[in-house]
Design a protein around this motif. Structure first.
Motif, PDB file in Angstrom:
ATOM      1  N   GLU A  63      43.180  -6.867  87.652  1.00  0.00           N
ATOM      2  CA  GLU A  63      43.505  -5.915  86.398  1.00  0.00           C
ATOM      3  C   GLU A  63      44.230  -4.784  86.924  1.00  0.00           C
ATOM      4  OE1 GLU A  63      39.879  -4.768  85.029  1.00  0.00           O
ATOM      5  OE2 GLU A  63      39.484  -6.473  83.750  1.00  0.00           O
ATOM      6  N   ASP A  64      43.968  -4.279  88.363  1.00  0.00           N
ATOM      7  CA  ASP A  64      44.655  -3.255  89.020  1.00  0.00           C
ATOM      8  C   ASP A  64      46.273  -3.923  89.264  1.00  0.00           C
ATOM      9  OD1 ASP A  64      45.557  -0.759  90.354  1.00  0.00           O
ATOM     10  OD2 ASP A  64      44.903  -1.751  92.038  1.00  0.00           O
ATOM     11  N   LEU A  65      46.410  -5.243  89.721  1.00  0.00           N
ATOM     12  CA  LEU A  65      47.504  -5.580  90.134  1.00  0.00           C
ATOM     13  C   LEU A  65      48.482  -5.719  88.686  1.00  0.00           C
ATOM     14  CD1 LEU A  65      49.431  -6.664  92.351  1.00  0.00           C
ATOM     15  CD2 LEU A  65      48.318  -8.917  92.235  1.00  0.00           C
ATOM     16  N   ALA A  66      47.710  -6.464  87.841  1.00  0.00           N
ATOM     17  CA  ALA A  66      48.465  -6.520  86.743  1.00  0.00           C
ATOM     18  C   ALA A  66      49.070  -5.478  85.899  1.00  0.00           C
ATOM     19  CB  ALA A  66      47.494  -7.493  85.549  1.00  0.00           C
ATOM     20  N   LEU A  73      47.091 -10.241  82.531  1.00  0.00           N
ATOM     21  CA  LEU A  73      45.945 -10.885  83.259  1.00  0.00           C
ATOM     22  C   LEU A  73      45.553 -12.047  82.319  1.00  0.00           C
ATOM     23  CD1 LEU A  73      44.405 -11.295  85.578  1.00  0.00           C
ATOM     24  CD2 LEU A  73      42.545  -9.419  84.648  1.00  0.00           C
ATOM     25  N   VAL A  74      45.793 -13.381  82.602  1.00  0.00           N
ATOM     26  CA  VAL A  74      45.614 -14.381  81.900  1.00  0.00           C
ATOM     27  C   VAL A  74      43.831 -14.952  81.979  1.00  0.00           C
ATOM     28  CG1 VAL A  74      46.020 -17.009  81.160  1.00  0.00           C
ATOM     29  CG2 VAL A  74      47.912 -15.267  81.698  1.00  0.00           C
ATOM     30  N   LEU A  82      45.097 -15.617  87.376  1.00  0.00           N
ATOM     31  CA  LEU A  82      46.500 -16.001  87.002  1.00  0.00           C
ATOM     32  C   LEU A  82      47.257 -14.677  86.185  1.00  0.00           C
ATOM     33  CD1 LEU A  82      46.144 -19.125  84.917  1.00  0.00           C
ATOM     34  CD2 LEU A  82      47.356 -18.677  86.760  1.00  0.00           C
ATOM     35  N   LEU A  83      48.418 -14.613  86.409  1.00  0.00           N
ATOM     36  CA  LEU A  83      49.147 -13.235  85.913  1.00  0.00           C
ATOM     37  C   LEU A  83      50.309 -14.054  85.248  1.00  0.00           C
ATOM     38  CD1 LEU A  83      49.395 -10.809  88.886  1.00  0.00           C
ATOM     39  CD2 LEU A  83      47.912 -10.840  86.804  1.00  0.00           C
ATOM     40  N   TYR A  84      50.878 -13.503  84.016  1.00  0.00           N
ATOM     41  CA  TYR A  84      51.988 -13.924  83.187  1.00  0.00           C
ATOM     42  C   TYR A  84      52.931 -12.558  83.090  1.00  0.00           C
ATOM     43  CZ  TYR A  84      55.240 -15.193  79.505  1.00  0.00           C
ATOM     44  OH  TYR A  84      56.039 -15.470  78.879  1.00  0.00           O
ATOM     45  N   LYS A  85      54.161 -12.810  83.294  1.00  0.00           N
ATOM     46  CA  LYS A  85      55.261 -11.728  83.015  1.00  0.00           C
ATOM     47  C   LYS A  85      56.411 -12.664  82.510  1.00  0.00           C
ATOM     48  CE  LYS A  85      57.481  -7.643  84.376  1.00  0.00           C
ATOM     49  NZ  LYS A  85      57.652  -6.644  85.377  1.00  0.00           N
ATOM     50  N   GLU A  86      56.998 -12.210  81.371  1.00  0.00           N
ATOM     51  CA  GLU A  86      58.262 -13.024  81.144  1.00  0.00           C
ATOM     52  C   GLU A  86      59.257 -12.684  81.599  1.00  0.00           C
ATOM     53  OE1 GLU A  86      61.118 -13.820  77.159  1.00  0.00           O
ATOM     54  OE2 GLU A  86      59.294 -12.811  76.937  1.00  0.00           O
ATOM     55  N   SER A  87      60.273 -13.406  82.230  1.00  0.00           N
ATOM     56  CA  SER A  87      61.470 -13.189  83.092  1.00  0.00           C
ATOM     57  C   SER A  87      62.413 -12.366  82.412  1.00  0.00           C
ATOM     58  CB  SER A  87      61.920 -14.392  83.667  1.00  0.00           C
ATOM     59  OG  SER A  87      62.995 -14.250  84.493  1.00  0.00           O
TER      60      SER A  87
END
Length: 96
Positions: A63-66, A73-74, A82-87
């Motif tokens: 959670e901290d990293l996200a 945080l998925v 798992l982490l997601y972020k749109e490019s």
């Protein structure tokens, strides 16, 4: 914010992935955050692992990293997350 359907879609994609990011005993450092940002820009979806010698709990570290990377945080299962972020430059994952 991701919907339940989008999270299911991303979790299915993440099943086949190997962790490319590790949070060690130092916890979530600036180096970890910058490498996370680079990996998210290149891949959009990454799997990470919190090592057993880390002082942080896996869910708290993820959670901290996200939050610091501006990602979603998925999922957290055990020590993996798992982490997601749109490019910004080259989006490849099309969410349902």
């Amino acid at each position: 914010m991701l919907t339940g359907k989008q999270k299911r879609f991303l979790r299915a994609m993440g099943n086949e992935m190997d962790p490319i990011l590790q949070v060690g005993k130092e916890g979530v450092t600036e180096a970890v955050v910058s490498s996370t940002n680079e990996a998210l820009e290149a891949r959009e979806l990454i799997k990470g692992r919190v090592l057993p010698n880390s002082l942080e709990e896996p869910k708290a570290a993820a959670e901290d990293l996200a939050g610091r990377a501006g990602a979603e945080l998925v999922q957290v299962i055990g020590r993996n997350f798992l982490l997601y972020k749109e490019s910004k430059n080259n989006p490849t994952i099309i969410l349902p």
